[in-house]
Enzyme design. Structure first.
Site, PDB file in Angstrom:
ATOM      1  N   ASN A 106       0.828  -1.207   0.000  1.00 16.55           N
ATOM      2  CA  ASN A 106       0.000   0.000   0.000  1.00 16.55           C
ATOM      3  C   ASN A 106       0.857   1.248   0.000  1.00 16.55           C
ATOM      4  OD1 ASN A 106      -2.031  -1.818   0.177  1.00 16.55           O
ATOM      5  ND2 ASN A 106      -2.452  -1.487   2.346  1.00 16.55           N
ATOM      6  N   HIS A 123       5.864  -0.547  -2.826  1.00 16.59           N
ATOM      7  CA  HIS A 123       5.318   0.106  -4.025  1.00 16.59           C
ATOM      8  C   HIS A 123       5.356   1.627  -3.924  1.00 16.59           C
ATOM      9  CE1 HIS A 123       2.915  -3.720  -5.372  1.00 16.59           C
ATOM     10  NE2 HIS A 123       4.199  -3.790  -5.635  1.00 16.59           N
ATOM     11  N   CYS A 131      11.958  13.533  -8.557  1.00 14.13           N
ATOM     12  CA  CYS A 131      12.193  13.979  -9.933  1.00 14.13           C
ATOM     13  C   CYS A 131      12.066  12.783 -10.877  1.00 14.13           C
ATOM     14  CB  CYS A 131      13.580  14.596 -10.047  1.00 14.13           C
ATOM     15  SG  CYS A 131      13.977  15.099 -11.743  1.00 14.13           S
ATOM     16  N   SER A 193      -4.846  -9.645  -3.212  1.00 18.41           N
ATOM     17  CA  SER A 193      -5.456 -10.596  -4.136  1.00 18.41           C
ATOM     18  C   SER A 193      -4.476 -11.659  -4.644  1.00 18.41           C
ATOM     19  CB  SER A 193      -6.050  -9.847  -5.338  1.00 18.41           C
ATOM     20  OG  SER A 193      -5.029  -9.111  -5.970  1.00 18.41           O
TER      21      SER A 193
HETATM   22  P1  OAD Z   1      -6.317  -5.893  -4.780  1.00 17.67           P
HETATM   23  O1  OAD Z   1      -7.335  -4.803  -5.016  1.00 17.67           O
HETATM   24  O2  OAD Z   1      -5.836  -6.662  -5.944  1.00 17.67           O
HETATM   25  O3  OAD Z   1      -6.911  -6.930  -3.745  1.00 17.67           O
HETATM   26  C1  OAD Z   1      -7.536  -6.500  -2.562  1.00 17.67           C
HETATM   27  C2  OAD Z   1      -7.740  -7.709  -1.706  1.00 17.67           C
HETATM   28  O4  OAD Z   1      -8.251  -7.270  -0.451  1.00 17.67           O
HETATM   29  C3  OAD Z   1      -8.734  -8.723  -2.268  1.00 17.67           C
HETATM   30  O5  OAD Z   1      -8.151 -10.010  -2.214  1.00 17.67           O
HETATM   31  C4  OAD Z   1      -9.934  -8.639  -1.327  1.00 17.67           C
HETATM   32  O6  OAD Z   1     -10.557  -9.889  -1.110  1.00 17.67           O
HETATM   33  C5  OAD Z   1      -9.269  -8.158  -0.050  1.00 17.67           C
HETATM   34  N1  OAD Z   1     -10.143  -7.411   0.858  1.00 17.67           N
HETATM   35  C6  OAD Z   1     -11.202  -6.619   0.566  1.00 17.67           C
HETATM   36  N2  OAD Z   1     -11.739  -6.106   1.693  1.00 17.67           N
HETATM   37  C7  OAD Z   1     -10.987  -6.567   2.718  1.00 17.67           C
HETATM   38  C8  OAD Z   1     -11.024  -6.415   4.131  1.00 17.67           C
HETATM   39  N3  OAD Z   1     -11.940  -5.663   4.730  1.00 17.67           N
HETATM   40  N4  OAD Z   1     -10.085  -7.052   4.879  1.00 17.67           N
HETATM   41  C9  OAD Z   1      -9.142  -7.823   4.278  1.00 17.67           C
HETATM   42  N5  OAD Z   1      -9.066  -8.016   2.966  1.00 17.67           N
HETATM   43  C10 OAD Z   1      -9.964  -7.392   2.183  1.00 17.67           C
HETATM   44  O7  OAD Z   1      -5.115  -5.219  -3.977  1.00 17.67           O
HETATM   45  P2  OAD Z   1      -3.619  -5.738  -3.791  1.00 17.67           P
HETATM   46  O8  OAD Z   1      -3.524  -7.211  -3.804  1.00 17.67           O
HETATM   47  O9  OAD Z   1      -3.061  -5.009  -2.622  1.00 17.67           O
HETATM   48  O10 OAD Z   1       0.141  -1.915  -7.242  1.00 17.67           O
HETATM   49  O11 OAD Z   1      -2.967  -5.176  -5.108  1.00 17.67           O
HETATM   50  C11 OAD Z   1      -1.600  -5.333  -5.310  1.00 17.67           C
HETATM   51  C12 OAD Z   1      -1.093  -4.208  -6.160  1.00 17.67           C
HETATM   52  O12 OAD Z   1      -1.897  -4.108  -7.345  1.00 17.67           O
HETATM   53  C13 OAD Z   1      -1.222  -2.843  -5.546  1.00 17.67           C
HETATM   54  O13 OAD Z   1      -0.170  -2.550  -4.647  1.00 17.67           O
HETATM   55  C14 OAD Z   1      -1.193  -1.938  -6.725  1.00 17.67           C
HETATM   56  C15 OAD Z   1      -2.150  -2.716  -7.611  1.00 17.67           C
HETATM   57  O14 OAD Z   1      -2.063  -2.525  -8.943  1.00 17.67           O
HETATM   58  C16 OAD Z   1       0.572  -0.854  -7.894  1.00 17.67           C
HETATM   59  O15 OAD Z   1      -0.114   0.135  -8.091  1.00 17.67           O
HETATM   60  C17 OAD Z   1       1.982  -1.002  -8.363  1.00 17.67           C
END
Ligand code: OAD
Length: 246
Positions: A106, A123, A131, A193
């Site tokens: 995050n 990230h 810059c 995810s």
């Molecule tokens: P995602 O949006 O892909 O996944 C969010 C996850 O959180 C899902 O598996 C949901 O089931 C879970 N979730 C939702 N509500 C929740 C809650 N209340 N408690 C616990 N879990 C919950 O987000 P990330 O896996 O973090 O990168 O995404 C990874 C990366 O993809 C991010 O850091 C970002 C994105 O593109 C960049 O921008 C480089």
């Protein structure tokens, strides 16, 4: 044996003296604070094309659109507060000291706002800029820029860009992460995810060592669920405060 079940079916996790825990958090831990995730229904990537706002190509094509996107994220995140999951991890750090390594995908500052002192933002960070061109250090920046004309320039003439790791760029501190993965006894992912690498591959890396346990926490199993020992189903704000024996 792989187990996936509601979180209250599992006993709390305990660390023996000297054991270390690696915690990886994703967008899900901040969902209950009101920060939108990326891939859920009505998530950010349903509303924007990733390549327009989170890639070097998008930046080259229209830096104004990129800054508008991150300015909206800054405005949104500044209205949000940590939830009980962030607070519980800050308390865990107080109890474990340097036996916890907190790595987050995050870019929001909610772990720090909850009191965590050592947070590895692989990230990048939403409220920092740097810059686009020279290697001047990144710095705290809470400003919002809604047009190309508003984007400040560095002394070298390069434009200011968000201190965010975009798709196609290298996550920050992978050497530090690899070292911590190699020496943890317990690996916990909260609210991710399991779709974005390299973070989604960390669990396989730790499981290649004998005796390391891997636990997932979130409302549903992630894409890489099968690599964990356990998936504890529930929202982070409900599960994390009771996740560890303290
Ligand atoms: P995602 O949006 O892909 O996944 C969010 C996850 O959180 C899902 O598996 C949901 O089931 C879970 N979730 C939702 N509500 C929740 C809650 N209340 N408690 C616990 N879990 C919950 O987000 P990330 O896996 O973090 O990168 O995404 C990874 C990366 O993809 C991010 O850091 C970002 C994105 O593109 C960049 O921008 C480089």
């Amino acid at each position: 044996m792989f187990q996936i079940a509601p979180y209250d079916r599992f006993p709390p996790l305990a660390l023996a003296p000297g054991q270390r825990v690696f915690i990886l958090t994703g967008a899900g831990i901040s969902a209950e604070s009101g920060i939108r995730t990326f891939r859920d229904a009505s998530g950010l990537w349903q509303q924007y094309r990733v390549e327009d706002v989170a890639s070097p190509e998008g930046w080259a094509q229209d830096a104004g659109v990129v800054w508008r996107f991150y300015s909206e994220r800054r405005a949104q995140a500044s209205q949000c507060a940590p939830n009980p999951a962030h607070v519980a991890l800050a308390k865990l750090e107080e109890a474990l000291g340097d036996r916890i390594f907190l790595c987050t995908q995050n870019v929001d500052p909610l772990h720090e706002q909850a009191g965590s002192r050592r947070v590895h933002h692989m990230h990048g960070e939403l409220f920092r800029s740097r810059c686009e061109r020279c290697d001047a250090a990144d710095f705290v920046d809470e400003a919002t820029y809604f047009s190309i004309a508003a984007i400040p320039r560095c002394a070298c003439g390069g434009r200011l860009r968000p201190h965010i790791v975009w798709f196609g760029e290298m996550p920050l501190g992978l050497d530090v992460i690899a070292n911590e993965l190699d020496r943890c006894d317990l690996f916990v992912t909260i609210g991710s995810s399991g779709a974005v690498y390299p973070a989604a591959g960390f669990v396989r890396q730790v499981r290649s060592r004998k005796g390391v346990r891997a636990v997932y926490v979130g409302p549903e199993g992630p894409d890489n669920a099968g690599s964990f020992d356990e998936c504890r189903l529930g929202k982070a704000g409900e599960v994390v405060p009771g996740l560890f024996v303290t």
